[in-house]
Design a protein around this motif. Structure first.
Motif, PDB file in Angstrom:
ATOM      1  N   VAL A 249      50.459  16.045  32.125  1.00 41.39           N
ATOM      2  CA  VAL A 249      51.452  16.317  33.140  1.00 41.39           C
ATOM      3  C   VAL A 249      52.651  16.923  32.598  1.00 41.39           C
ATOM      4  N   ALA A 250      52.935  16.658  31.067  1.00 41.56           N
ATOM      5  CA  ALA A 250      54.194  17.175  30.479  1.00 41.56           C
ATOM      6  C   ALA A 250      54.044  18.971  30.216  1.00 41.56           C
ATOM      7  N   SER A 251      52.581  19.154  29.570  1.00 44.88           N
ATOM      8  CA  SER A 251      52.702  20.547  29.249  1.00 44.88           C
ATOM      9  C   SER A 251      51.983  21.288  30.337  1.00 44.88           C
ATOM     10  N   VAL A 252      51.557  20.817  31.243  1.00 47.29           N
ATOM     11  CA  VAL A 252      50.878  21.661  32.323  1.00 47.29           C
ATOM     12  C   VAL A 252      51.481  21.571  33.774  1.00 47.29           C
ATOM     13  N   LEU A 253      51.527  20.526  34.112  1.00 45.03           N
ATOM     14  CA  LEU A 253      51.913  20.077  35.571  1.00 45.03           C
ATOM     15  C   LEU A 253      53.444  20.141  35.721  1.00 45.03           C
ATOM     16  N   ARG A 254      54.582  19.885  34.744  1.00 48.79           N
ATOM     17  CA  ARG A 254      55.806  19.836  34.880  1.00 48.79           C
ATOM     18  C   ARG A 254      56.018  21.265  34.906  1.00 48.79           C
ATOM     19  N   PRO A 255      55.625  21.992  33.781  1.00 42.59           N
ATOM     20  CA  PRO A 255      56.010  23.585  33.459  1.00 42.59           C
ATOM     21  C   PRO A 255      55.698  24.381  34.773  1.00 42.59           C
ATOM     22  N   ALA A 256      54.569  23.765  35.602  1.00 44.93           N
ATOM     23  CA  ALA A 256      53.921  24.657  36.499  1.00 44.93           C
ATOM     24  C   ALA A 256      54.751  24.388  37.781  1.00 44.93           C
ATOM     25  N   GLY A 257      55.576  23.038  37.753  1.00 46.33           N
ATOM     26  CA  GLY A 257      56.407  22.619  39.236  1.00 46.33           C
ATOM     27  C   GLY A 257      55.506  21.599  39.628  1.00 46.33           C
ATOM     28  N   PHE A 258      56.041  20.344  39.693  1.00 44.24           N
ATOM     29  CA  PHE A 258      55.360  19.323  40.393  1.00 44.24           C
ATOM     30  C   PHE A 258      54.908  19.361  41.789  1.00 44.24           C
ATOM     31  N   GLU A 259      55.725  20.229  42.772  1.00 46.20           N
ATOM     32  CA  GLU A 259      55.337  20.508  43.843  1.00 46.20           C
ATOM     33  C   GLU A 259      54.170  21.568  44.117  1.00 46.20           C
ATOM     34  N   ASN A 260      54.381  22.450  43.114  1.00 47.46           N
ATOM     35  CA  ASN A 260      53.090  23.467  43.047  1.00 47.46           C
ATOM     36  C   ASN A 260      51.750  22.676  42.511  1.00 47.46           C
ATOM     37  N   ALA A 261      51.960  21.644  42.011  1.00 53.02           N
ATOM     38  CA  ALA A 261      50.691  20.909  41.324  1.00 53.02           C
ATOM     39  C   ALA A 261      50.365  19.781  42.349  1.00 53.02           C
ATOM     40  N   ARG A 262      51.087  19.486  43.164  1.00 52.75           N
ATOM     41  CA  ARG A 262      50.563  18.360  44.267  1.00 52.75           C
ATOM     42  C   ARG A 262      49.133  18.634  44.726  1.00 52.75           C
ATOM     43  N   GLY A 263      48.498  17.541  44.756  1.00 54.51           N
ATOM     44  CA  GLY A 263      47.022  17.497  45.219  1.00 54.51           C
ATOM     45  C   GLY A 263      45.809  18.004  44.395  1.00 54.51           C
ATOM     46  N   VAL A 264      46.477  18.594  43.077  1.00 56.63           N
ATOM     47  CA  VAL A 264      45.583  18.705  41.724  1.00 56.63           C
ATOM     48  C   VAL A 264      44.421  17.806  41.760  1.00 56.63           C
ATOM     49  N   ILE A 265      43.239  18.030  41.593  1.00 58.74           N
ATOM     50  CA  ILE A 265      42.166  17.135  41.071  1.00 58.74           C
ATOM     51  C   ILE A 265      41.871  17.280  39.803  1.00 58.74           C
ATOM     52  N   SER A 266      41.550  16.251  38.858  1.00 61.30           N
ATOM     53  CA  SER A 266      41.036  16.389  37.576  1.00 61.30           C
ATOM     54  C   SER A 266      40.359  15.478  37.147  1.00 61.30           C
ATOM     55  N   SER A 267      39.869  15.026  36.114  1.00 58.00           N
ATOM     56  CA  SER A 267      38.975  13.974  35.599  1.00 58.00           C
ATOM     57  C   SER A 267      39.744  13.247  34.311  1.00 58.00           C
ATOM     58  N   ALA A 268      39.416  12.140  34.058  1.00 60.77           N
ATOM     59  CA  ALA A 268      40.086  11.304  33.282  1.00 60.77           C
ATOM     60  C   ALA A 268      38.893  10.212  32.477  1.00 60.77           C
ATOM     61  N   TYR A 269      39.260   9.868  31.212  1.00 61.42           N
ATOM     62  CA  TYR A 269      38.530   8.767  30.868  1.00 61.42           C
ATOM     63  C   TYR A 269      39.307   8.000  29.854  1.00 61.42           C
ATOM     64  N   LEU A 270      40.806   8.563  30.027  1.00 62.67           N
ATOM     65  CA  LEU A 270      41.834   7.592  29.220  1.00 62.67           C
ATOM     66  C   LEU A 270      42.924   7.052  30.208  1.00 62.67           C
ATOM     67  N   LYS A 271      43.446   5.928  30.024  1.00 64.12           N
ATOM     68  CA  LYS A 271      44.292   5.460  30.958  1.00 64.12           C
ATOM     69  C   LYS A 271      45.702   6.243  30.779  1.00 64.12           C
ATOM     70  N   ASP A 272      46.260   6.404  32.008  1.00 64.51           N
ATOM     71  CA  ASP A 272      47.542   7.310  31.998  1.00 64.51           C
ATOM     72  C   ASP A 272      48.622   6.301  32.120  1.00 64.51           C
ATOM     73  N   PRO A 273      49.470   6.338  30.805  1.00 63.65           N
ATOM     74  CA  PRO A 273      50.702   5.027  31.046  1.00 63.65           C
ATOM     75  C   PRO A 273      51.434   5.241  32.110  1.00 63.65           C
ATOM     76  N   PHE A 274      51.437   6.168  32.810  1.00 65.28           N
ATOM     77  CA  PHE A 274      52.353   6.435  33.899  1.00 65.28           C
ATOM     78  C   PHE A 274      51.847   5.865  35.098  1.00 65.28           C
TER      79      PHE A 274
END
Length: 391
Positions: A249-274
């Motif tokens: 979120v901090a180094s990719v989605l925020r600089p890209a713009g949250f509105e621009n990143a809305r709907g992006v799909i990825s994968s995780a194996y770690l908990k997101d604290p937020f």
């Protein structure tokens, strides 16, 4: 009694009664410097370990050097760590190209090359490289998992893919094609890029013009942010999948713009604290306490801090299991026999398992989607089945 205890202690270079030297190589500068937060978090975790008395009474001396994401520099730093600093092992060096450059050297020297910070499939080859072991889910598994999702939800879609021109990108594309199987023709366009490329504009324009309605991006964080912005500027609205190594979120989605990143799909194996799912979670509370004490100025929205924290816990567990036998042979034995180990912050249903025949410690992922503010988990935990060990 003391004599017997002393007789049982076995050390290789880098270990003494009071200290364990761990080597590390990170891109603190250069095009992938966003990942440097991983090394900083690992250093902070080992400070915590030392404050609590160390591991089996020994303090960790974590020696971390910058390679600027440059393979020749990585070789130089690996030699310095082994021949000058005399570390016991090399832990979590980052990047597929850099680790490819040092893998043969470390294996020839019989220095443990542990929990590589890259998901390339080559880290799971104990027959040829018995001193190298990965940590995160491998890229082919990740590609297969995205393929499963697309076959279930977008089976008639047309895919365009952007990938880094190295073993990581090739692994990811292979996993996607293998996972699609007889539907691999869904991939109608793909383009590679070099980490040194200043922009991705030409590749993205070509991929958009292909007529694809699904876009998959496997890049470094800086390139990922560029791609999200450019696709928004072009008013292209594909189903958008981004590789988990650039989902921060901090180094990719925020600089890209949250509105621009809305709907992006990825994968995780770690908990997101937020993620509100974990607001009362004990693991997240423990992580937050660690961050407050040891990394008060770090951006907690950057998942690299969670990654570094969990990887350092895994290293600490191996050293605990070694007891007083701190030989490189025993370190590899312990690293290759982890079973059901769950560092704080792994998602439920995911654990670290290794064996002498499969050096892929984590093989499960869960899909997630960004809602404009935070990621939300989707579906259930999936396995990419690359190792064949766990279905």
């Amino acid at each position: 009694m003391n004599t017997a205890a002393s007789a049982q202690k076995q050390y290789d270079p880098g270990a003494t009664d009071t200290e364990i030297k761990i080597g590390n190589i990170m891109p603190y500068s250069g095009p992938a410097s966003a990942y440097s937060l991983i090394g900083k978090t690992e250093a902070a975790y080992f400070r915590k370990v030392n404050d609590e008395g160390g591991i089996n009474g020994r303090k960790i001396n974590f020696i971390s050097y910058d390679d600027a994401f440059s393979p020749p520099k990585a070789v130089e730093q690996a030699r310095k760590l082994v021949e000058s600093d005399e570390v016991l092992l090399v832990f979590q060096s980052l990047g597929t190209q850099s680790n490819s450059a040092i893998q043969k050297y470390l294996n020839a020297k019989k220095v443990p090359h542990l929990f590589v910070a890259s998901g390339a499939t080559k880290w799971g080859d104990p027959q040829r490289f018995p001193w190298t072991i990965g940590w995160q889910p491998n890229y082919q598994s990740e590609g297969r998992i995205y393929a499963k999702y697309l076959l279930q939800h977008h089976a008639n879609g047309k895919i365009a893919a952007l990938w880094q021109n190295d073993d990581a990108g090739k692994d990811q594309m292979k996993g996607l094609r293998d996972g699609l199987g007889e539907k691999a023709g869904m991939i109608i366009a793909d383009a590679s890029y070099e980490v040194s490329d200043p922009t991705l504009d030409s590749q993205i324009a070509r991929l958009k013009d292909s007529g694809a309605d699904i876009f998959i991006s496997w890049t470094t964080p800086k390139a990922a942010a560029q791609a999200i912005r450019r696709i928004a500027e072009l008013k292209w609205k594909p189903v958008y999948i981004i590789g988990n190594t650039s989902s921060q979120v901090a180094s990719v989605l925020r600089p890209a713009g949250f509105e621009n990143a809305r709907g992006v799909i990825s994968s995780a194996y770690l908990k997101d604290p937020f993620d509100p799912t974990w607001k009362d979670d004990e693991d997240v509370r423990t992580w937050n306490a660690f961050m407050s004490k040891y990394m008060p100025d770090a951006d907690r929205a950057d998942s690299s801090t969670v990654y570094g924290y969990a990887a350092a816990q895994t290293m600490a567990q191996v050293l605990k299991q070694c007891g007083d036998d701190l030989t490189r042979t025993n370190i590899m034995k312990q690293a290759a026999t982890l079973h059901g180990f769950k560092p704080t912050m792994l998602l439920p249903g995911i654990a670290i398992d290794t064996s002498s025949t499969d050096f892929f410690p984590i093989e499960q992922l869960q899909l997630m989607q960004f809602d404009g503010q935070a990621y939300k988990l989707m579906d259930s935990v999936m396995t990419g089945e690359i190792g064949g060990k766990r279905e």
